[in-house]
Scaffold this motif. Structure first.
Motif, PDB file in Angstrom:
ATOM      1  N   ILE A   1       0.797  -1.164   0.040  1.00 44.61           N
ATOM      2  CA  ILE A   1       0.076  -0.029  -0.018  1.00 44.61           C
ATOM      3  C   ILE A   1       0.716   1.275  -0.069  1.00 44.61           C
ATOM      4  CG2 ILE A   1      -1.615   1.244   1.301  1.00 44.61           C
ATOM      5  CD1 ILE A   1      -2.840  -1.402   2.026  1.00 44.61           C
ATOM      6  N   LEU A   2       1.834   1.206   0.744  1.00 44.18           N
ATOM      7  CA  LEU A   2       2.941   2.304   0.662  1.00 44.18           C
ATOM      8  C   LEU A   2       3.661   2.640  -0.565  1.00 44.18           C
ATOM      9  CD1 LEU A   2       4.489   2.322   4.344  1.00 44.18           C
ATOM     10  CD2 LEU A   2       2.882   3.640   3.537  1.00 44.18           C
ATOM     11  N   VAL A   3       3.725   1.558  -1.335  1.00 44.75           N
ATOM     12  CA  VAL A   3       4.281   1.450  -2.684  1.00 44.75           C
ATOM     13  C   VAL A   3       3.381   2.161  -3.348  1.00 44.75           C
ATOM     14  CG1 VAL A   3       5.292   0.185  -4.634  1.00 44.75           C
ATOM     15  CG2 VAL A   3       5.883  -0.259  -2.345  1.00 44.75           C
ATOM     16  N   LEU A   4       2.094   1.843  -3.384  1.00 49.07           N
ATOM     17  CA  LEU A   4       1.019   2.288  -4.386  1.00 49.07           C
ATOM     18  C   LEU A   4       0.947   3.980  -4.068  1.00 49.07           C
ATOM     19  CD1 LEU A   4      -1.477  -0.442  -4.239  1.00 49.07           C
ATOM     20  CD2 LEU A   4      -0.318   0.400  -6.312  1.00 49.07           C
ATOM     21  N   MET A   5       1.087   4.291  -2.632  1.00 47.95           N
ATOM     22  CA  MET A   5       0.943   5.593  -2.468  1.00 47.95           C
ATOM     23  C   MET A   5       2.253   6.547  -3.130  1.00 47.95           C
ATOM     24  SD  MET A   5      -0.343   5.548   1.510  1.00 47.95           S
ATOM     25  CE  MET A   5      -0.155   7.197   1.832  1.00 47.95           C
ATOM     26  N   SER A   6       3.390   5.838  -3.047  1.00 53.97           N
ATOM     27  CA  SER A   6       4.518   6.434  -3.577  1.00 53.97           C
ATOM     28  C   SER A   6       4.186   6.703  -5.036  1.00 53.97           C
ATOM     29  CB  SER A   6       5.880   5.654  -3.315  1.00 53.97           C
ATOM     30  OG  SER A   6       5.868   5.457  -1.806  1.00 53.97           O
ATOM     31  N   VAL A   7       3.782   5.658  -5.757  1.00 49.28           N
ATOM     32  CA  VAL A   7       3.539   5.685  -7.131  1.00 49.28           C
ATOM     33  C   VAL A   7       2.525   6.930  -7.382  1.00 49.28           C
ATOM     34  CG1 VAL A   7       2.487   4.482  -9.146  1.00 49.28           C
ATOM     35  CG2 VAL A   7       4.328   3.349  -7.795  1.00 49.28           C
ATOM     36  N   GLU A   8       1.611   7.038  -6.728  1.00 47.71           N
ATOM     37  CA  GLU A   8       0.713   8.178  -6.830  1.00 47.71           C
ATOM     38  C   GLU A   8       1.421   9.540  -6.570  1.00 47.71           C
ATOM     39  OE1 GLU A   8      -2.630   8.458  -7.696  1.00 47.71           O
ATOM     40  OE2 GLU A   8      -2.541   6.337  -8.103  1.00 47.71           O
ATOM     41  N   LEU A   9       2.367   9.563  -5.516  1.00 49.63           N
ATOM     42  CA  LEU A   9       3.081  10.951  -5.353  1.00 49.63           C
ATOM     43  C   LEU A   9       3.854  11.203  -6.575  1.00 49.63           C
ATOM     44  CD1 LEU A   9       3.534  12.796  -3.130  1.00 49.63           C
ATOM     45  CD2 LEU A   9       5.549  11.505  -2.554  1.00 49.63           C
ATOM     46  N   MET A  10       4.778  10.095  -7.265  1.00 49.97           N
ATOM     47  CA  MET A  10       5.164  10.056  -8.460  1.00 49.97           C
ATOM     48  C   MET A  10       4.549  10.826  -9.765  1.00 49.97           C
ATOM     49  SD  MET A  10       7.696   6.958  -8.152  1.00 49.97           S
ATOM     50  CE  MET A  10       8.517   7.103  -9.706  1.00 49.97           C
ATOM     51  N   LEU A  11       3.118  10.196  -9.634  1.00 49.09           N
ATOM     52  CA  LEU A  11       2.309  10.691 -10.939  1.00 49.09           C
ATOM     53  C   LEU A  11       1.810  12.080 -10.772  1.00 49.09           C
ATOM     54  CD1 LEU A  11       0.140   7.652 -11.437  1.00 49.09           C
ATOM     55  CD2 LEU A  11       1.714   8.584 -13.068  1.00 49.09           C
ATOM     56  N   ASN A  12       1.507  12.467  -9.135  1.00 49.13           N
ATOM     57  CA  ASN A  12       1.377  13.834  -9.110  1.00 49.13           C
ATOM     58  C   ASN A  12       2.500  14.845  -9.338  1.00 49.13           C
ATOM     59  OD1 ASN A  12      -1.491  13.418  -8.198  1.00 49.13           O
ATOM     60  ND2 ASN A  12      -0.730  12.853  -6.280  1.00 49.13           N
ATOM     61  N   ALA A  13       3.531  14.550  -9.346  1.00 47.94           N
ATOM     62  CA  ALA A  13       4.766  15.339  -9.512  1.00 47.94           C
ATOM     63  C   ALA A  13       4.523  15.589 -11.053  1.00 47.94           C
ATOM     64  CB  ALA A  13       6.085  14.764  -8.965  1.00 47.94           C
ATOM     65  N   VAL A  14       4.499  14.514 -11.908  1.00 47.92           N
ATOM     66  CA  VAL A  14       4.598  14.548 -13.185  1.00 47.92           C
ATOM     67  C   VAL A  14       3.417  15.555 -13.645  1.00 47.92           C
ATOM     68  CG1 VAL A  14       3.872  13.512 -15.395  1.00 47.92           C
ATOM     69  CG2 VAL A  14       5.642  12.594 -13.606  1.00 47.92           C
ATOM     70  N   ASN A  15       2.170  15.416 -12.936  1.00 48.81           N
ATOM     71  CA  ASN A  15       0.989  16.208 -13.236  1.00 48.81           C
ATOM     72  C   ASN A  15       1.462  17.624 -13.053  1.00 48.81           C
ATOM     73  OD1 ASN A  15      -0.569  14.214 -14.122  1.00 48.81           O
ATOM     74  ND2 ASN A  15      -1.574  13.835 -12.106  1.00 48.81           N
ATOM     75  N   LEU A  16       2.085  18.143 -11.724  1.00 44.00           N
ATOM     76  CA  LEU A  16       2.578  19.440 -11.507  1.00 44.00           C
ATOM     77  C   LEU A  16       3.423  19.881 -12.532  1.00 44.00           C
ATOM     78  CD1 LEU A  16       2.608  21.761  -9.513  1.00 44.00           C
ATOM     79  CD2 LEU A  16       4.359  20.577  -8.332  1.00 44.00           C
ATOM     80  N   ASN A  17       4.457  19.285 -13.150  1.00 45.41           N
ATOM     81  CA  ASN A  17       5.215  19.591 -14.218  1.00 45.41           C
ATOM     82  C   ASN A  17       4.318  20.037 -15.585  1.00 45.41           C
ATOM     83  OD1 ASN A  17       7.803  19.942 -13.849  1.00 45.41           O
ATOM     84  ND2 ASN A  17       8.719  18.093 -14.108  1.00 45.41           N
ATOM     85  N   LEU A  18       3.529  18.897 -15.712  1.00 47.52           N
ATOM     86  CA  LEU A  18       2.648  19.154 -16.989  1.00 47.52           C
ATOM     87  C   LEU A  18       1.817  20.501 -16.965  1.00 47.52           C
ATOM     88  CD1 LEU A  18       1.026  15.600 -17.651  1.00 47.52           C
ATOM     89  CD2 LEU A  18       2.578  16.861 -19.241  1.00 47.52           C
ATOM     90  N   VAL A  19       1.299  20.672 -15.828  1.00 50.22           N
ATOM     91  CA  VAL A  19       0.551  22.168 -15.886  1.00 50.22           C
ATOM     92  C   VAL A  19       1.173  23.285 -15.717  1.00 50.22           C
ATOM     93  CG1 VAL A  19      -0.955  23.462 -14.151  1.00 50.22           C
ATOM     94  CG2 VAL A  19      -1.367  21.064 -14.683  1.00 50.22           C
ATOM     95  N   ALA A  20       2.640  22.967 -14.969  1.00 51.18           N
ATOM     96  CA  ALA A  20       3.470  24.388 -15.005  1.00 51.18           C
ATOM     97  C   ALA A  20       3.944  24.563 -16.165  1.00 51.18           C
ATOM     98  CB  ALA A  20       4.568  24.158 -13.894  1.00 51.18           C
ATOM     99  N   PHE A  21       4.303  23.638 -17.182  1.00 53.31           N
ATOM    100  CA  PHE A  21       5.068  23.918 -18.320  1.00 53.31           C
ATOM    101  C   PHE A  21       3.928  24.268 -19.458  1.00 53.31           C
ATOM    102  CE2 PHE A  21       8.903  21.731 -17.000  1.00 53.31           C
ATOM    103  CZ  PHE A  21      10.023  22.436 -17.484  1.00 53.31           C
ATOM    104  N   ASP A  22       2.561  23.849 -19.055  1.00 50.92           N
ATOM    105  CA  ASP A  22       1.725  24.143 -19.968  1.00 50.92           C
ATOM    106  C   ASP A  22       1.403  25.780 -19.758  1.00 50.92           C
ATOM    107  OD1 ASP A  22      -0.818  24.026 -21.914  1.00 50.92           O
ATOM    108  OD2 ASP A  22      -2.053  24.356 -19.818  1.00 50.92           O
TER     109      ASP A  22
END
Length: 129
Positions: A28-49
């Motif tokens: 479960i902690l591994v899945l939460m960490s994957v979600e954290l990584m995906l949210n970092a990518v989302n933040l990058n996508l919005v910032a660069f957009d």
């Protein structure tokens, strides 16, 4: 606001998620960490957009649209992942990733150890003698 601020925050979030994936034993902690990584990518996508839309004066917002797709995929991933973790926890009694290695499929019975897999205890004793 400069592009560096969300980019640095995104790198910190991604590195924290990567550490969580590599260091944690609980699924479960591994899945939460994957979600954290995906949210970092989302933040990058919005910032660069936002940064590129100011530079090109376009209102296409393709980074924000891609972020919505990523959020939808992440929601499906976490739903399926939690269902698998709960099913494994019910069967095995643990969500520890290291203890789940014995659930791997056995080797193919047509391989070189086929006789050792199908032999009884007396035949194994004769083969070792």
């Amino acid at each position: 606001m400069h592009l560096a601020y969300p980019a640095v925050l995104s790198v910190l979030l991604f590195c924290t998620g990567l550490y969580g994936v590599l260091a944690r034993r609980n699924a479960i902690l591994v899945l939460m960490s994957v979600e954290l990584m995906l949210n970092a990518v989302n933040l990058n996508l919005v910032a660069f957009d936002v940064w590129l839309s100011k530079a090109a004066e376009e209102t296409l917002h393709s980074g924000q649209a891609l972020t919505l797709f990523t959020i939808a995929i992440a929601a499906a991933e976490i739903g399926i992942g939690l269902a698998i973790v709960l099913a494994v926890h019910r069967n095995r009694g643990t969500a520890d990733i290291d203890k789940l290695r014995d659930t791997a499929e056995p080797r193919d019975a047509d391989g070189p150890d086929r006789d050792a897999l199908t032999a009884g205890p007396a035949e194994k004793a004769e083969a070792t003698a």
